[in-house]
Design a protein around this motif. Structure first.
Motif, PDB file in Angstrom:
ATOM      1  N   GLY A  92       0.803  -1.215   0.000  1.00  0.00           N
ATOM      2  CA  GLY A  92       0.000   0.000   0.000  1.00  0.00           C
ATOM      3  C   GLY A  92       0.831   1.257   0.000  1.00  0.00           C
ATOM      4  N   SER A  93       1.969   1.220  -0.682  1.00  0.00           N
ATOM      5  CA  SER A  93       2.884   2.361  -0.692  1.00  0.00           C
ATOM      6  C   SER A  93       2.275   3.543  -1.437  1.00  0.00           C
ATOM      7  N   THR A  94       2.767   4.740  -1.098  1.00  0.00           N
ATOM      8  CA  THR A  94       2.258   5.959  -1.723  1.00  0.00           C
ATOM      9  C   THR A  94       2.718   6.082  -3.172  1.00  0.00           C
ATOM     10  N   ASN A  95       4.000   5.821  -3.416  1.00  0.00           N
ATOM     11  CA  ASN A  95       4.567   6.030  -4.747  1.00  0.00           C
ATOM     12  C   ASN A  95       4.591   4.756  -5.598  1.00  0.00           C
ATOM     13  N   GLY A  96       4.130   3.645  -5.050  1.00  0.00           N
ATOM     14  CA  GLY A  96       4.046   2.420  -5.826  1.00  0.00           C
ATOM     15  C   GLY A  96       5.355   1.644  -5.895  1.00  0.00           C
ATOM     16  N   THR A  97       5.225   0.378  -6.288  1.00  0.00           N
ATOM     17  CA  THR A  97       6.376  -0.505  -6.488  1.00  0.00           C
ATOM     18  C   THR A  97       6.369  -0.975  -7.940  1.00  0.00           C
ATOM     19  N   LYS A 105       1.150  -4.933  -7.887  1.00  0.00           N
ATOM     20  CA  LYS A 105       0.633  -5.133  -6.537  1.00  0.00           C
ATOM     21  C   LYS A 105       1.216  -6.411  -5.938  1.00  0.00           C
ATOM     22  N   GLN A 106       1.291  -7.448  -6.773  1.00  0.00           N
ATOM     23  CA  GLN A 106       1.798  -8.728  -6.325  1.00  0.00           C
ATOM     24  C   GLN A 106       2.345  -9.465  -7.545  1.00  0.00           C
TER      25      GLN A 106
END
Length: 467
Positions: A92-97, A105-106
Motif C-alpha cells: 500500500g505504498s504511496t509512490n508504488g512498487t 501489486k503482487q
C-alpha cells in the motif's frame, strides 16, 4: 526475519561459481538463495540477505531492510520466500512498487528483476551458500546404502530436500548412481504415489528430444502419424528425472525454462497450454557451471534447476561402501552359491576393495555379475595397483572368457545351450536393472515383444520384473 547487511559492505560484483565440491573435509552441498542488491552510484551497491518467510523493506526502523529515503513509504514492499519462489507484494505504498518498469501489486520475481520503490532501485540477484553436512546416523536412504561418512553426508542432504518441492541438480562421474539418487528422492517425497519418469538427453537423437520432452500432435512433422505424450505430461503428479542435462540443446533450453517458470507448456504442433504438475530432478556428469561460462548452457535455466546441488563422490573415495554394495548386487542376482561378499575369496575381496574403479558403482556391479557368470577366474586385473596407476578390470579375451564357461565333456549343442542360457539371464538381469524393473520399458528398450519377454523372465526365474 532477514539479516541486515551493514550499509558500507555492499558489493555489486558477480560472485564465484557455486561451490559444490567434494573436499578433503567431505561433501559440501550448495543451496541456492537470492539476495536483494540496492543499486548505488559508483558501484557501491549494498546487499541484503533474504531468508525464509517475509522480508519487509521501507523507511521505518522496524523494517528488515531500512532505507532512509523520503520517496519510500514506512512499509513499502515485502518479499516472501518459499522453497523455490520469491513473491513481491506492494504494502500500500504511496509512490508504488515497479518491477522492470511495470507497476505491480503482487508478482513472482525472477533473478535479475529490477525493483523500483520511490527513487530507490534494487535488483534480485542469485547467491549460493555451501554447507558442510554432518553424516547421517542412518546407513541407508531408500534403496541407497553406504557406510562411509561421505555417503552418509549425501543421505543427510537427501533427508533435507526429499520432502520439499525444490528442484535438485545431481552431479557426479558416470556410474556414481545419479539415477538411483533421483529415484530415492522421489520415493521419499510427497509425490511417491505418482509416476517417476526418466528422460535421458544423451540417449535421444537431438531432433527427437523436443517431442520426447513436450510431446507432439498428429501431423506436427513428417512421421508424426499419431499424438504422443511427452515426458513432462507423463510425469504429472510425480517426478521427472532429466539425465545428462548438459546434452539438452540450446534452442530447447528456453522452452524448458518457460515450462518450469510458467508451469505450463504446449505439445509440438499445438497451441493448447498444458499445466505442469511435477517435480524436476536433473543430473549431469559435466560441470554445468563450466558449461554456463562457456555459453553452452543457459545461466537462467541453470539457476532455475540448481536450487539444491548435490555432488556424488566417486567409488574410490568411499571404499568402505564396497562390501555392502557387493552384498546388494549378489542379492539382486540370486546366485545359488554366492549370496554375500563373505562368500568371495579373501584375495578377491582385497582386490575389490583396493581397485581404483574408474567406472564407479556401475563397474563394480558389472564385475560382480561376471563373477556370478564365470567365477573369479573371469576377471582380469589391469596394471598393478602398487604402482599407483588406475587399472582396468574386464573379462579376458573378446568380451566374455568363453573358455571359462564351456564344459569340454558336453556335446556342442548342450555347451552352446548352456552359454546362451547364461547370456540370456545376465542380459535380462541387466536390462531390468537399467529399466528399474519396469517390464514395459524393458520390452521397448530391448526390442523384445512384451509377451516373449514375460516368457523369458519366467524361464530364468525373474518373474515380477526380476524383483
Amino acid at each position: 526475519m532477514a539479516a541486515r547487511v551493514p550499509r558500507n559492505k555492499g558489493s555489486g560484483r558477480r560472485g564465484p561459481a557455486p561451490e559444490t565440491t567434494v573436499s578433503p573435509a567431505g561433501i559440501r552441498i550448495a543451496f541456492q538463495a537470492c539476495k536483494l542488491v540496492r543499486l548505488e552510484p559508483a558501484g557501491r551497491d549494498i546487499e541484503y540477505a533474504i531468508e525464509a518467510g517475509e522480508t519487509v523493506a521501507g523507511a521505518s526502523p522496524d523494517c528488515d531492510i531500512v532505507v532512509e529515503e523520503q520517496t519510500l513509504s514506512r512499509r513499502h514492499f515485502a518479499i516472501r520466500r518459499t522453497d523455490q519462489d520469491y513473491e513481491l507484494a506492494d504494502l500500500g505504498s504511496t509512490n508504488g512498487t515497479f518491477v522492470n518498469d511495470v507497476r505491480v501489486k503482487q508478482v513472482y520475481l525472477r533473478p535479475g528483476a529490477v525493483i523500483r520503490a520511490g527513487d530507490v532501485c534494487f535488483r534480485l540477484d542469485l547467491a549460493h551458500h555451501a554447507a558442510d553436512l554432518e553424516p547421517s546416523q542412518s546407513r541407508s536412504f531408500g534403496r541407497l546404502i553406504g557406510e562411509s561418512p561421505r555417503t552418509r553426508q549425501v543421505f543427510t542432504a537427501l533427508q533435507m530436500v526429499a520432502p520439499t518441492e525444490a528442484t535438485v541438480l545431481i552431479v557426479g562421474e558416470t556410474g556414481t548412481g545419479k539415477g538411483a539418487v533421483a529415484r530415492a528422492i522421489h520415493e521419499a517425497s510427497a509425490r511417491r504415489e505418482g509416476p517417476f519418469i526418466v528422460l535421458d538427453c544423451g540417449a535421444v537423437a537431438a531432433n527427437l528430444l523436443e517431442s520426447e520432452l513436450f510431446g507432439h500432435e498428429r501431423g506436427a512433422f513428417t512421421g508424426a502419424v499419431s499424438k504422443r505424450t511427452g515426458a513432462l505430461e507423463e510425469a504429472q503428479g510425480g517426478t521427472l528425472f532429466i539425465d545428462e542435462l548438459s546434452d539438452l540443446s540450446l534452442h530447447l533450453q528456453p522452452k524448458l525454462l518457460r515450462a518450469l517458470e510458467d508451469k505450463e507448456f504446449t505439445r509440438v504442433g499445438s497451441n493448447r497450454a498444458i499445466g505442469v504438475d511435477c517435480r524436476v530432478i536433473a543430473a549431469s556428469q559435466r560441470d554445468l557451471w563450466e558449461e554456463v561460462e562457456a555459453e553452452r548452457f543457459r545461466r537462467d535455466l541453470y539457476f532455475r534447476l540448481a536450487v539444491v546441488t548435490i555432488p556424488l563422490p566417486n567409488l574410490a573415495e568411499r571404499r568402505e561402501d564396497i562390501p555392502a554394495l557387493v552384498d546388494r548386487f549378489l542379492g539382486d542376482l540370486h546366485h545359488p552359491q554366492l549370496r554375500t561378499c563373505a562368500d568371495l575369496s579373501e584375495e578377491l575381496r582385497g582386490k575389490l576393495s583396493g581397485y581404483h574403479w574408474p567406472g564407479n558403482v556401475r563397474e563394480l556391479r558389472n564385475a560382480v555379475e561376471r563373477v556370478c557368470v564365470m567365477g573369479e577366474t573371469g576377471l582380469n586385473w589391469g596394471r598393478a595397483q602398487s604402482q599407483g596407476t588406475p587399472g582396468t578390470i574386464a573379462a579376458t579375451g573378446e568380451g566374455l572368457e568363453l573358455t571359462a564357461m564351456v564344459d569340454p565333456e558336453a556335446s556342442f549343442k548342450d555347451a552352446k545351450d548352456e552359454i546362451v542360457a547364461k547370456f540370456e539371464r545376465l542380459y535380462l538381469v541387466r536390462l531390468l536393472a537399467d529399466c528399474d524393473h519396469n517390464v514395459a520399458a524393458a520390452a521397448r528398450k530391448s526390442g523384445i515383444g512384451r509377451r516373449h519377454l514375460y516368457t523369458l523372465l519366467e524361464k530364468h526365474g525373474l518373474g515380477d520384473g526380476g524383483r
